[in-house]
Enzyme design. Structure first.
Site, PDB file in Angstrom:
ATOM      1  N   ASP A 384       0.865  -1.191   0.000  1.00  0.00           N
ATOM      2  CA  ASP A 384       0.000   0.000   0.000  1.00  0.00           C
ATOM      3  C   ASP A 384       0.896   1.233   0.000  1.00  0.00           C
ATOM      4  OD1 ASP A 384      -3.115   0.737   0.971  1.00  0.00           O
ATOM      5  OD2 ASP A 384      -1.579   2.266   1.369  1.00  0.00           O
ATOM      6  N   ASN A 392      -2.455  12.850  -4.371  1.00  0.00           N
ATOM      7  CA  ASN A 392      -3.646  13.278  -5.119  1.00  0.00           C
ATOM      8  C   ASN A 392      -3.986  14.729  -4.802  1.00  0.00           C
ATOM      9  OD1 ASN A 392      -4.413  11.186  -6.756  1.00  0.00           O
ATOM     10  ND2 ASN A 392      -5.628  10.153  -5.193  1.00  0.00           N
ATOM     11  N   GLU A 427      -4.862   2.240  -4.209  1.00  0.00           N
ATOM     12  CA  GLU A 427      -3.393   2.300  -4.278  1.00  0.00           C
ATOM     13  C   GLU A 427      -2.788   1.116  -3.542  1.00  0.00           C
ATOM     14  OE1 GLU A 427      -4.708   2.738  -1.256  1.00  0.00           O
ATOM     15  OE2 GLU A 427      -2.975   3.847  -0.481  1.00  0.00           O
TER      16      GLU A 427
HETATM   17  P1  GH3 Z   1      -2.008   5.368   4.020  1.00  0.00           P
HETATM   18  O1  GH3 Z   1      -0.583   5.662   4.125  1.00  0.00           O
HETATM   19  O2  GH3 Z   1      -2.643   5.122   5.380  1.00  0.00           O
HETATM   20  O3  GH3 Z   1      -2.336   4.308   3.099  1.00  0.00           O
HETATM   21  O4  GH3 Z   1      -2.633   6.695   3.507  1.00  0.00           O
HETATM   22  P2  GH3 Z   1      -3.308   6.867   2.141  1.00  0.00           P
HETATM   23  O5  GH3 Z   1      -3.558   8.298   1.919  1.00  0.00           O
HETATM   24  O6  GH3 Z   1      -2.486   6.252   1.079  1.00  0.00           O
HETATM   25  O7  GH3 Z   1      -4.603   6.077   2.289  1.00  0.00           O
HETATM   26  P3  GH3 Z   1      -6.084   6.448   2.177  1.00  0.00           P
HETATM   27  O8  GH3 Z   1      -6.862   5.186   2.269  1.00  0.00           O
HETATM   28  O9  GH3 Z   1      -6.403   7.496   3.161  1.00  0.00           O
HETATM   29  O10 GH3 Z   1      -6.240   7.066   0.776  1.00  0.00           O
HETATM   30  C1  GH3 Z   1      -6.125   6.330  -0.397  1.00  0.00           C
HETATM   31  C2  GH3 Z   1      -6.157   7.265  -1.514  1.00  0.00           C
HETATM   32  O11 GH3 Z   1      -5.842   6.635  -2.765  1.00  0.00           O
HETATM   33  C3  GH3 Z   1      -7.520   7.870  -1.652  1.00  0.00           C
HETATM   34  C4  GH3 Z   1      -7.837   7.773  -3.104  1.00  0.00           C
HETATM   35  O12 GH3 Z   1      -8.202   9.024  -3.643  1.00  0.00           O
HETATM   36  C5  GH3 Z   1      -6.551   7.334  -3.745  1.00  0.00           C
HETATM   37  N1  GH3 Z   1      -6.836   6.495  -4.827  1.00  0.00           N
HETATM   38  C6  GH3 Z   1      -7.428   5.280  -4.809  1.00  0.00           C
HETATM   39  N2  GH3 Z   1      -7.529   4.800  -6.094  1.00  0.00           N
HETATM   40  C7  GH3 Z   1      -7.000   5.774  -6.908  1.00  0.00           C
HETATM   41  C8  GH3 Z   1      -6.812   5.868  -8.333  1.00  0.00           C
HETATM   42  O13 GH3 Z   1      -7.176   5.003  -9.108  1.00  0.00           O
HETATM   43  N3  GH3 Z   1      -6.215   6.978  -8.817  1.00  0.00           N
HETATM   44  C9  GH3 Z   1      -5.826   7.972  -8.007  1.00  0.00           C
HETATM   45  N4  GH3 Z   1      -5.240   9.044  -8.521  1.00  0.00           N
HETATM   46  N5  GH3 Z   1      -5.976   7.903  -6.685  1.00  0.00           N
HETATM   47  C10 GH3 Z   1      -6.558   6.824  -6.128  1.00  0.00           C
HETATM   48 MG    MG Z   2      -2.179   4.232   1.184  1.00  0.00          MG
HETATM   49 MG    MG Z   3      -5.062   2.046   0.989  1.00  0.00          MG
END
Ligand code: GH3
Ligand code: MG
Ligand code: MG
Length: 556
Positions: A384, A392, A427
């Site tokens: 992860d 983002n 992610e």
């Molecule tokens: P952590 O270190 O705890 O994993 O923090 P994090 O910010 O990575 O985790 P969190 O679950 O808070 O956020 C995941 C983010 O990943 C939120 C979402 O917008 C982004 N994300 C998920 N799928 C995609 C994608 O396909 N494209 C983009 N650009 N962003 C994505």
């Molecule tokens: Mg993450």
């Molecule tokens: Mg995650």
């Protein structure tokens, strides 16, 4: 032909008639000549009796005249057909009958002399007739000989003509039979080719991949044209190269050639060298007597080319059979590619091109079953990205997508080709490391984590700074069930997050020197999703012991 036969028959018939006529004439004349000769002989005998009578003394006259008349009866018998001689015979009888009634010997002698002279006239008449009949016989003999000779000559000529006609007829019939046989052979070959095309179509429709398909194509074309060779070449995905996939016969196939080297591909239609008005050989063709290049054209464009080269001229009909088969190949290849595209769409993640979660679940299920049957151990990595939300938020969602794609590429270059790399969701990524124990998997996780750390990921010209990742690791040696294995790796990942991120953790009872969490003794009883909460609530629940043996290798 019919008229000449009729004319010949008429001539032969005419000559036959003439020969028969003259032959009959000849035989008639011969009979008359014999007859006249016999008459002359009898007249002579009569004359000699008459001479004897004239020399005989009187007194025995009576008897001699009767003998002469007996003899003359034979003459009379023979000359019945000649009125002149009949008249002479009557005169002769009359004279002889007068002889006995005459008193004077001189009168009798005169009468006998007159009878003798009459016989001489009759004999002269017969000589004249003999001359005429002999001449007529000679003429008839000559005419018959001419007619028979002409008949023989005519028969010879007709026979010769008939022999010539028969020979011509025989040749024509032999030619017709040869043509018929050739047509029959061609038909047999054509129906065999059609049967092969049909069997080949079934075979290529059943092909599971392009390798199987091109191999089946080469096999069928090799059987259709045993005297020729060739190859199947397909356009590369980038369309800048035509790669030879399979060859047959004695063809010296190149490995590849540019599309511009093939005239058939350029024109989009079949090029049959020996049948073309203008011979434009393709540049990829080896020197040969005849060749056929048939492009594989689908509605979306060219897929490749079937190339056939032969040491002799390939008939147009056989090239048509190849064309027929080529249409089937194009159809099968298009179907196969569509099937592959659909399959790929169903198992691939469109953003990164990595496998999707569904494929991950199916593969893990299958590989774990193989492991349980005594196969090599495998490990699962759950990854992860750390604080991805910030990326983002800072650079935008598109830049975030670019970062995910870059990470996918990095994963593909770091892990082995046999490993199954998937985008698990958002992610989050998961990797099945084939033939890998826990320590090997941990080492690989750390290697990848460092690779992410060291990689400079940028989007739209903006450097995204330091991107890090957290990794959880679990091995099938300790978790044989899919759910347990995934949740164990997941739990280790959460542990890494909890312990400051940018680290790799393992979930194991025997962690060795690796940062690890340990699974509870009865894995089926706990709820992994509650694991982190439970452990934070004071060591109860599934994580009865959380043991970070070594701190992460790098500070977070
Ligand atoms: P952590 O270190 O705890 O994993 O923090 P994090 O910010 O990575 O985790 P969190 O679950 O808070 O956020 C995941 C983010 O990943 C939120 C979402 O917008 C982004 N994300 C998920 N799928 C995609 C994608 O396909 N494209 C983009 N650009 N962003 C994505
Ligand atoms: Mg993450
Ligand atoms: Mg995650």
């Amino acid at each position: 032909m019919r008229w000449s036969a009729l004319t010949s028959a008429a001539i032969v018939l005419l000559l036959c008639t003439l020969a028969v006529y003259f032959s009959r004439q000849f035989f008639d004349d011969t009979r008359w000549v014999s007859h006249t000769t016999a008459v002359i002989g009898e007249i002579r005998s009569t004359r000699s009796l008459l001479d004897k009578l004239a020399a005989t003394p009187s007194g025995s006259t009576q008897v001699s005249i009767a003998a002469i008349l007996d003899q003359f009866d034979r003459v009379a018998q023979l000359i019945r057909d000649n009125p002149l001689q009949v008249q002479n015979a009557q005169d002769f009888r009359r004279l002889l009958s007068r002889v006995n009634g005459q008193n004077s010997q001189a009168d009798a002698a005169n009468t006998l002399q007159a009878a003798h002279s009459l016989l001489g006239n009759m004999q002269s008449e017969e000589y004249r007739l003999l001359t005429v009949r002999t001449r007529s016989q000679a003429d008839a003999s000559r005419d018959a000989a001419i007619a028979v000779t002409a008949l023989c000559a005519a028969l010879l000529v007709v026979g010769f003509i008939l022999a010539l006609a028969a020979r011509r007829e025989f040749r024509l019939r032999a030619d017709a039979e040869r043509i018929l046989q050739a047509d029959k052979d061609e038909l047999t070959r054509y129906s065999r080719e059609l049967a092969l095309v049909s069997a080949g179509s079934e075979l290529i429709q059943a092909a599971q991949d392009e390798k199987q398909l091109t191999r089946a194509v080469a096999q069928i074309l090799g059987e259709m044209l045993p005297e020729a060779g060739g190859y199947v070449a397909l356009l590369s995905p980038s369309n800048d190269l035509v790669e030879v996939c399979e060859s047959w016969g004695n063809s010296k196939a190149p490995q590849s050639f540019p599309p511009s080297a093939c005239v058939a591909l350029q024109l989009g239609r079949k090029i049959h060298l020996s049948q073309s008005l203008v011979a434009i050989p393709c540049k990829h063709v080896n020197p040969c007597a005849d060749c056929i290049c048939t492009p594989l054209r689908s509605t979306t464009g060219s897929l490749g080319v079937i190339h056939v080269e032969a040491t002799g001229t390939v008939p147009a009909k056989r090239a048509d059979s190849i064309g027929l088969f080529t249409a089937q190949i194009t159809l099968a290849l298009t179907n196969l590619r569509m099937r592959e595209a659909l399959r790929s769409q169903s198992v691939r993640d469109p953003l990164t091109g990595l496998f999707n979660r569904r494929y991950f679940d199916e593969t893990l299920q299958r590989e774990l079953a193989a492991f349980r049957r005594g196969g090599a151990p495998l490990s699962v990595l759950m990854l992860d990205l750390d604080h991805f939300k910030r990326i983002n938020d800072t650079f935008g969602h598109t830049a975030g997508d670019d970062a995910l794609r870059a990470l996918g590429r990095l994963m593909r270059s770091t892990f082995r080709e046999s490993d199954v790399i998937c985008r698990y969701g958002g992610e989050e990524f998961a990797v099945i490391l084939m033939n890998s124990d826990l320590s090997g998997a941990y080492a690989k996780a750390e290697a990848f984590r460092h690779a992410v750390e060291d990689a400079s990921i940028s989007a739209n010209g903006h450097d995204m700074g330091r991107v890090t990742t957290s990794v959880g690791v679990a091995c099938s040696a300790e978790f044989e069930d899919v759910a347990q294995l995934v949740h164990a790796a997941d739990a280790a990942l959460y542990q890494a997050k909890r312990r400051g991120r940018n680290s790799s953790w393992v979930c194991s009872e025997q962690p060795g020197s690796m940062p690890a969490i340990q699974a509870p003794p009865q894995a089926t009883e706990f709820n992994w999703s509650d694991a982190s909460l439970t452990s934070e609530r004071g060591g109860r629940g599934p994580f009865h012991r959380i043991v970070p043996i070594n701190p992460p290798s790098r500070p977070v």
